[in-house]
Design an enzyme around this catalytic site. Structure first.
Site, PDB file in Angstrom:
ATOM      1  N   THR A 175       0.856  -1.198   0.000  1.00  9.89           N
ATOM      2  CA  THR A 175       0.000   0.000   0.000  1.00  9.89           C
ATOM      3  C   THR A 175       0.887   1.241   0.000  1.00  9.89           C
ATOM      4  O   THR A 175       1.907   1.298   0.687  1.00  9.89           O
ATOM      5  CB  THR A 175      -0.978   0.001   1.193  1.00  9.89           C
ATOM      6  OG1 THR A 175      -1.851  -1.131   1.065  1.00  9.89           O
ATOM      7  CG2 THR A 175      -1.841   1.248   1.224  1.00  9.89           C
ATOM      8  N   PHE A 177       1.048   5.118   0.837  1.00 10.88           N
ATOM      9  CA  PHE A 177       0.443   6.154   1.684  1.00 10.88           C
ATOM     10  C   PHE A 177       1.015   7.500   1.265  1.00 10.88           C
ATOM     11  O   PHE A 177       2.164   7.576   0.816  1.00 10.88           O
ATOM     12  CB  PHE A 177       0.778   5.901   3.157  1.00 10.88           C
ATOM     13  CG  PHE A 177       0.200   4.610   3.694  1.00 10.88           C
ATOM     14  CD1 PHE A 177      -0.964   4.615   4.443  1.00 10.88           C
ATOM     15  CD2 PHE A 177       0.820   3.394   3.445  1.00 10.88           C
ATOM     16  CE1 PHE A 177      -1.505   3.428   4.936  1.00 10.88           C
ATOM     17  CE2 PHE A 177       0.284   2.210   3.934  1.00 10.88           C
ATOM     18  CZ  PHE A 177      -0.877   2.229   4.681  1.00 10.88           C
TER      19      PHE A 177
HETATM   20  O1  LIG Z   1      -6.938  -0.059   8.347  1.00 12.68           O
HETATM   21  C1  LIG Z   1      -5.702   0.078   8.316  1.00 12.68           C
HETATM   22  O2  LIG Z   1      -4.911  -0.578   9.011  1.00 12.68           O
HETATM   23  C2  LIG Z   1      -5.156   1.077   7.370  1.00 12.68           C
HETATM   24  O3  LIG Z   1      -4.075   1.559   7.583  1.00 12.68           O
HETATM   25  C3  LIG Z   1      -5.971   1.389   6.130  1.00 12.68           C
HETATM   26  C4  LIG Z   1      -5.615   0.518   4.923  1.00 12.68           C
HETATM   27  C5  LIG Z   1      -6.196   1.149   3.600  1.00 12.68           C
HETATM   28  O4  LIG Z   1      -6.996   2.054   3.617  1.00 12.68           O
HETATM   29  O5  LIG Z   1      -5.804   0.649   2.526  1.00 12.68           O
HETATM   30  C6  LIG Z   1      -4.133   0.486   4.775  1.00 12.68           C
HETATM   31  C7  LIG Z   1      -3.472  -0.580   4.306  1.00 12.68           C
HETATM   32  C8  LIG Z   1      -4.178  -1.803   3.850  1.00 12.68           C
HETATM   33  O6  LIG Z   1      -4.272  -1.682   2.443  1.00 12.68           O
HETATM   34  C9  LIG Z   1      -5.553  -1.894   4.429  1.00 12.68           C
HETATM   35  C10 LIG Z   1      -6.159  -0.835   5.011  1.00 12.68           C
END
Ligand SMILES: O=C(O)C(=O)C[C@]1(C(=O)O)C=C[C@@H](O)C=C1
Length: 303
Positions: A175, A177
């Site tokens: 992911t 950010f």
């Molecule tokens: O809920 C979390 O732990 C987050 O950090 C959010 C989140 C997102 O929005 O994509 C971050 C990483 C993963 O892809 C799953 C959830």
């Protein structure tokens, strides 16, 4: 001197917290917020200096709310990015067995990234979406028949057990950010840089635009401005303008600094062809290092 105040999507234990720690390191005041909207609002109002929110995932694509807020909130800009590997686990109270799970809770992105596992192993379970993986873990504390999808850190943090490890649809799960800050004014074009080969290695520029007139080939013409200058695009994504059916905003990430004359030249042309045009930010690139997925790291540790 007071420590800087940074915000992230919480509560404690989210992947977002992990991303924030990777980006900022220790020694700062880290404040968790329960929704992405709250992180953005607090950056906008100045109660925190920077915020960290998820933007896109390698399996599931964009976090649409984050994309929409970047356009809606005019004084928010992207000042950094951080990419982390995502390893999901099925988590619940001690002794919970897969066959007894009535509900599975998590963030919609986490549910989507583990869709194959859920379909095969938990066809009986009701899916409930939460604002974050850690918010789901809080609920599991109160209910024995409830399972959560998230990191092994949340299992540890909330005193829960890991029932199944590494359940994402593909091991290569990352992911991205973004770090957001309050904008200090309009972006301006200058010629501070003049070697695209250097700036493309170090920087990314993010923009959002929508063609001024809807005519055949207009997107092709806009993208042609980058192609003609050999500017590499790392992402293009469309979202509805929310004003008229069939009208779209295009989010484009490109390699290079917007002060680089080559990039500035392309952006100027694209702006001339656009109705809405906004530079969302210019920031240092983060790179995924080969073999950096969490699973690889665990294998290395075991070896
Ligand atoms: O809920 C979390 O732990 C987050 O950090 C959010 C989140 C997102 O929005 O994509 C971050 C990483 C993963 O892809 C799953 C959830």
């Amino acid at each position: 001197m007071c420590p800087a105040r940074y915000g992230y999507l919480g509560p404690g234990g989210t992947f977002c917290e992990k991303a924030a720690l990777k980006y900022f390191g220790g020694g700062h005041e880290m404040i968790s917020f329960r929704t992405i909207k709250e992180v953005v609002r607090n950056v906008k109002e100045g109660s925190i200096e920077k915020g960290v929110i998820p933007l896109e995932n390698s399996l599931e694509g964009s976090v649409n709310l984050s994309l929409d807020l970047l356009v809606k909130e005019s004084n928010i800009i992207i000042t950094g990015e951080v990419i982390i590997p995502i390893n999901h686990n099925l988590i619940g109270q001690k002794g919970l067995e897969v066959g007894n799970i009535k509900k599975v809770l998590s963030h919609p992105q986490a549910i989507a990234q583990t869709a194959d596992f859920i379909e095969e192993n938990l066809p009986q379970a009701e899916i409930i979406y939460t604002e974050s993986t850690a918010a789901a873990a809080e609920c599991a504390l109160k209910n024995r028949e409830l399972a959560v999808i998230g990191s092994d850190q949340i299992a540890h943090l909330y005193g829960l057990s890991v029932i199944a490890e590494g359940i994402q649809d593909d091991d290569e799960n990352y992911t991205r950010f973004i770090i957001i800050s309050r904008s200090k004014g309009k972006f301006f074009y200058s010629t501070g840089y003049n070697n695209y080969q250097d700036t493309k290695k170090m920087y990314k520029t993010s923009i959002v635009c929508t063609p001024e007139v809807n005519k055949p080939g207009v997107l092709y013409e806009m993208l042609g401005e980058f192609a003609a200058r050999k500017i590499n695009l790392t992402r293009i994504e469309s979202r509805p303008t929310r004003k008229k059916l069939g009208e779209y905003l295009f989010y484009i990430d490109l390699e290079g600094h917007y002060h680089d004359p080559l990039v500035a030249g392309a952006l100027k042309e694209v702006r001339n062809m656009s109705g809405l045009f906004k530079i969302l930010g210019c920031y240092f690139k983060d790179n995924i290092k080969e073999g950096s997925s969490e699973k690889d790291a665990k294998c290395k540790k075991r070896a």
